[in-house]
Design a protein around this motif. Structure first.
Motif, PDB file in Angstrom:
ATOM      1  N   ARG A 367     -60.797 -22.478  -5.100  1.00 10.77           N
ATOM      2  CA  ARG A 367     -61.752 -23.588  -5.143  1.00 10.77           C
ATOM      3  C   ARG A 367     -62.674 -23.621  -3.922  1.00 10.77           C
ATOM      4  NH1 ARG A 367     -61.603 -27.428  -9.131  1.00 10.77           N
ATOM      5  NH2 ARG A 367     -63.583 -27.897  -8.121  1.00 10.77           N
ATOM      6  N   MET A 585     -72.953 -23.757  -7.541  1.00 12.95           N
ATOM      7  CA  MET A 585     -71.722 -24.315  -6.974  1.00 12.95           C
ATOM      8  C   MET A 585     -71.707 -24.333  -5.453  1.00 12.95           C
ATOM      9  SD  MET A 585     -70.347 -25.203  -9.697  1.00 12.95           S
ATOM     10  CE  MET A 585     -68.924 -25.908  -8.890  1.00 12.95           C
ATOM     11  N   TRP A 627     -66.892 -20.305  -7.190  1.00 16.90           N
ATOM     12  CA  TRP A 627     -66.756 -21.676  -6.705  1.00 16.90           C
ATOM     13  C   TRP A 627     -67.126 -21.821  -5.231  1.00 16.90           C
ATOM     14  CZ3 TRP A 627     -65.711 -25.739  -9.859  1.00 16.90           C
ATOM     15  CH2 TRP A 627     -65.143 -25.469 -11.112  1.00 16.90           C
TER      16      TRP A 627
END
Length: 911
Positions: A367, A585, A627
């Protein structure tokens, strides 16, 4: 002057143990397990333990890729030996035959291609399936190939005649896997049906056996079976009810054929025991059928459920080890969908988990990624762990159990790190010990962003609870503790009117920018929290932003796929760029420049010039949403983290490039990607569905084949000009003007024939057919005239035969109707048959000599020059003969004894 930039190239990929889409496979020795790791094939473990290894002592491994290509790798050297292009869709299955000379591949384009591994070329393409090919099996004893597909059918292909000889239905859903035991007695298939299906395999020797008629008489038909059985290779043997409701993903026999594993698309794996005594009784069943009392053997008599293996996560693929330990029945490797490998020891009554490989990768998507200030450490977060990496080598230094981490920060001196979690906590990580030393309830919602405060011992967090909090940290000794630890405290809080998605602080610590869920970005003075600017323009929420080192520009990336570059002085939008095909992102400036990098859910990393508003580079490599992004302080490398669980490092090289050149290169790539839909092919009628059991060429048109065609045409043109010059020079000599001939330096001192031959030798074997298909008829006719010289070289006879066959098949009508082609064809007819016969005679002589040497070596050595299986069969045959001899001896003694007793009784009684 045109401005140049330095190129960034992919340097390292790490963090992936095994991909979800590919299958794992042991090598032929059983010492190594090969696993697919995105575009790589890795050997994570050595035992004393989307690929298929060659079934021999060779170290070659065939690997199928999503772009339809197949690469043959040398697992020992780590080098790619050859590339085979033929499929138009992702390769779904690969199978070698037992000798390892042939390779069969199936794809999402519904085709099966057979490849000659030694010749590095495709033999033919088999068409007939109406959906993706899911599995392939060679039947060595009958020279057949069985294919399964999502169209619910099995097809049996005759490899000698290249046609489909049997189509098997019966499955009510897509067939996903199949396998055959080593003795080729049974073929098993698995689908979404509640049963596993078993088929018996008919061998060629069965066709020559005697057939009994209804009256019991035996007749022989010289191998001609009745019409209804002549093409029947597979016959349904029976079904076994499965325990799981999930579809079957893989069925595999172990090397000895004593175990059968049935893996479903879930967490379970069923192990079946193959009963050898039942198989032996079935093999001898035909010998005792005369009495009519032979019991029928069912599939449940042969395959007994042994046990069920349950993994912690969903199983992606399995592989039996070729090496069978003494203490167990088999060793089985499992790849799980959480980037994990597990190894089990299969025993008669239980299954034991012996080993697991997990520390080198995250169990879920990455992440966020964060670099330390000196670029020596890299921190990545995922749903249950924080990992510390060495970005230079890709080695994992620490793994710390954590909550779901969404963002992170490493403070100077690299002793501590902070992780913002989805539950609203801030975790304090001690990097040296690899432990979480403190957890603070920081926010009422998820912590979405962490930004360091320049020149201060503090940072800022933004959360979904509408708060922006300022934190201070200091290292001091807590009461009751001997060691000093980091203490975190909340200094100030800003209340916002919506969820906070991103916070960014200007390098001069003058402004703080806050991105909210209402698609706006608010800019405040950092010291007084006084409102300064509102950046409005995105149609969807801003997911990332960054401020340049000089504080002049701020860039925002949004879910609306756009990047917007703003001036931080007046808040005006300098440029709006359509950056990615999906949500942006992460975005970050290179320090002390106006160059920036962005990543998105379209799997791409892009390099931009924020002053010229130009796209500089597009970096491809990730196989899922990207991400996280972290750029080093010197700008010499960057690291990205993705949903595919990988971390990738991209290094800046010394190679300069120009914007215009990159634009041209992108246009060329677009052209190459659209070769199949080129103008000359748009008006060609295409079949919606291939002909039933059709055979086609194995290769496909690529940029390499078009380049090869151009090379052939150029070589023919140069050779033709040279032949004309030679003819003119000879004519001048006959008229008395004797001059010295100056050959063309482009031909490198070769004759015109050898120059054209040199162009052919530079073409990859797999691209030859497609290159010849694109060759015009006029050039093909020129090419035929050189074959007479080429056939004088025995090594080139095979090449001449291949080229001649393709040209004749392609231009048959034109050759027949062209008078100029008849002399060339007549000459080739006389020469080619003779040269081919000479080559066959030479090859046959060499094979006979090798067989003779083999027999000599076998006679002089104690070790027989044959495989262990043949030796075992010979021993069994000898034991059977001894047993029969002993039985005959005992029977003879019994008869003599009975005869003697009868004679004695006759002498006594007189009868």
């Amino acid at each position: 002057m045109v401005k140049s930039y330095l190129r960034y190239e992919p340097a390292l990929s790490f963090g992936v143990i095994v991909s979800v889409e590919g299958n794992i496979a042991y090598d032929s020795s059983g010492k190594h397990l090969l696993t697919p790791a995105l575009e790589k094939v890795v050997v994570p473990l050595s035992l004393s333990l989307l690929s298929h290894p060659r079934p021999s002592s060779s170290s070659l491994v065939a690997v199928g890729y999503a772009d339809g290509s197949i690469r043959i790798w040398d697992s020992e050297k780590g080098t790619c030996e050859t590339t085979l292009n033929g499929h138009k869709g992702a390769v779904t299955v690969l199978r070698y035959n037992k000798p390892g000379a042939l390779l069969a591949s199936g794809s999402k384009d519904n085709d099966v291609i057979l490849w000659d591994v030694v010749g590095e070329t495709g033999l033919f393409r088999l068409r007939g399936h109406r959906d993706q090919v899911t599995d392939l099996v060679f039947l060595e004893s009958t020279k057949k190939l069985v294919s399964s597909s999502k169209d619910k059918f099995l097809r049996v292909w005759d490899l000698e005649t290249q046609h489909c000889m049997q189509i098997i239905s019966g499955h009510h859903s897509e067939i996903w896997a199949m396998d055959v035991d080593p003795e080729e007695r049974y073929l098993v298939t698995g689908s979404a049906d509640p049963e596993i299906r078993f088929y018996t395999v008919k061998h060629d020797s069965d066709n020559r056996q005697a057939i009994s008629n209804e009256k019991g008489a035996v007749s022989v038909n010289n191998g001609d079976m009745p019409a209804q059985n002549k093409w029947e290779v597979l016959k349904l043997f029976g079904e076994i009810k499965r325990q799981s409701k999930d579809r079957v993903a893989t069925v595999r026999f172990n090397k000895s054929g004593s175990l059968l594993a049935c893996q479903v698309a879930g967490k379970t794996l069923d192990i079946f025991h193959v009963l050898e005594d039942v198989l032996a009784s079935q093999d001898t069943k035909h010998a005792s059928e005369e009495d009519g009392n032979t019991p029928t053997i069912t599939v449940s008599d042969v395959f007994k459920h042994l046990q069920t293996v349950r993994a912690g996560k969903k199983i992606c693929s399995i592989s039996f080890s070729p090496i069978t330990p003494k203490s167990s029945l088999a060793t089985l490797a499992l790849s799980l969908n959480n980037n994990l490998l597990e190894f089990y020891s299969i025993e008669s009554s239980t299954t034991t988990k012996t080993l697991a490989i997990e520390l080198q990768g995250h169990r879920s998507d990455v992440r966020s990624v964060t670099l330390s200030s000196d670029n020596t450490l890299l921190m990545s977060t995922s749903h249950n762990a924080v990992k510390i990496w060495n970005p230079s080598t890709g080695s994992c230094l620490r793994t710390i159990d954590s909550d779901y981490g969404l963002c992170g920060l490493i403070i100077p001196q690299n002793k501590y790190a902070f992780v913002g979690t989805k539950s609203g906590k801030i975790e304090v990580i001690d990097i040296g010990s690899g432990t979480c030393i403190d957890t603070m309830e920081a926010h009422g919602g998820s912590v979405r962003s962490i930004a360091a405060l320049p020149n201060e011992n503090g940072f800022v967090t933004g959360s979904a609870d509408h708060d922006v909090k300022f934190w201070e940290y200091q290292i001091k000794q807590k009461p009751g503790q001997d060691l000093k630890n980091l203490v975190l405290s909340n200094a100030r809080t800003m209340k916002m009117n919506d969820d906070v998605l991103v916070v960014a602080v200007s390098p001069d610590a003058k402004y703080i920018a806050v991105a909210l869920l209402d698609c706006t970005v608010k800019v405040f003075f950092l010291d007084s929290f006084k409102f300064f600017l509102s950046l409005y323009g995105h149609k969807l929420p801003v997911l990332c932003m960054d401020v340049s080192s000089d504080g002049d520009l701020i860039v925002t990336g949004s879910a609306d796929k756009n990047l917007k570059i703003w001036g931080l002085d007046f808040g005006n939008c300098h440029k709006s760029l359509f950056a990615h095909a999906d949500s942006v992102m992460a975005v970050q400036f290179v320090r002390n420049t106006h160059y920036m990098f962005s990543v998105g859910k379209d799997r791409l990393v892009k390099y931009w010039d924020a002053d010229k508003f130009e796209l500089l580079l597009t970096l491809e490599g990730h196989h899922a949403d990207v991400w996280g992004l972290a750029v080093s302080s010197r700008g010499d490398f960057l690291v990205t983290g993705s949903h595919d669980r990988s971390l990738r490092r991209w290094d800046r090289t010394e190679e300069p490039f120009f914007i215009e050149e990159e634009k041209e290169k992108r246009l060329e790539e677009m052209f190459e990607a659209d070769i199949e839909n080129a103008f000359e092919n748009k008006h060609v009628p295409r079949e919606e569905l291939p002909e039933e059991g059709a055979v086609a060429l194995a290769g496909k048109k690529t940029q390499e084949t078009l380049t090869a065609t151009d090379l052939i045409i150029d070589a023919l043109d140069v050779a033709e000009v040279e032949l004309q010059r030679i003819a003119e020079h000879q004519e001048e000599n006959t008229t008395g003007n004797v001059t010295e001939y100056q050959p063309n330096v482009v031909m490198l001192g070769l004759s015109p024939s050898n120059y054209v031959l040199r162009a052919f030798t530079n073409i990859h074997t797999n691209d030859l057919e497609q290159a010849l298909l694109a060759l015009p008829f006029s050039d093909g006719l020129k090419l035929l005239s050189y074959f007479k010289d080429w056939t004088s070289n025995p090594d080139k006879v095979e090449l001449v035969c291949r080229v001649t066959t393709v040209l004749l098949q392609t231009h048959y009508n034109q050759l027949v109707t062209t008078p100029a082609a008849r002399p060339v064809l007549t000459l080739l007819k006389d020469i080619l048959y003779e040269r081919v016969k000479e080559s066959k005679d030479t090859l046959g002589f060499n094979l006979a000599a090798m067989d003779h040497l083999k027999q000599l070596m076998a006679s002089r050595s104690d070790a027989l020059f044959r495989d262990a299986k043949a030796k075992l069969l010979e021993i069994r045959s000898q034991q059977s003969k001894r047993l029969e001899a002993r039985t005959d001896t005992k029977e003879e003694k019994r008869r003599k004894k009975k005869k003697k007793t009868s004679s004695d009784m006759h002498s006594l009684t007189g009868f």
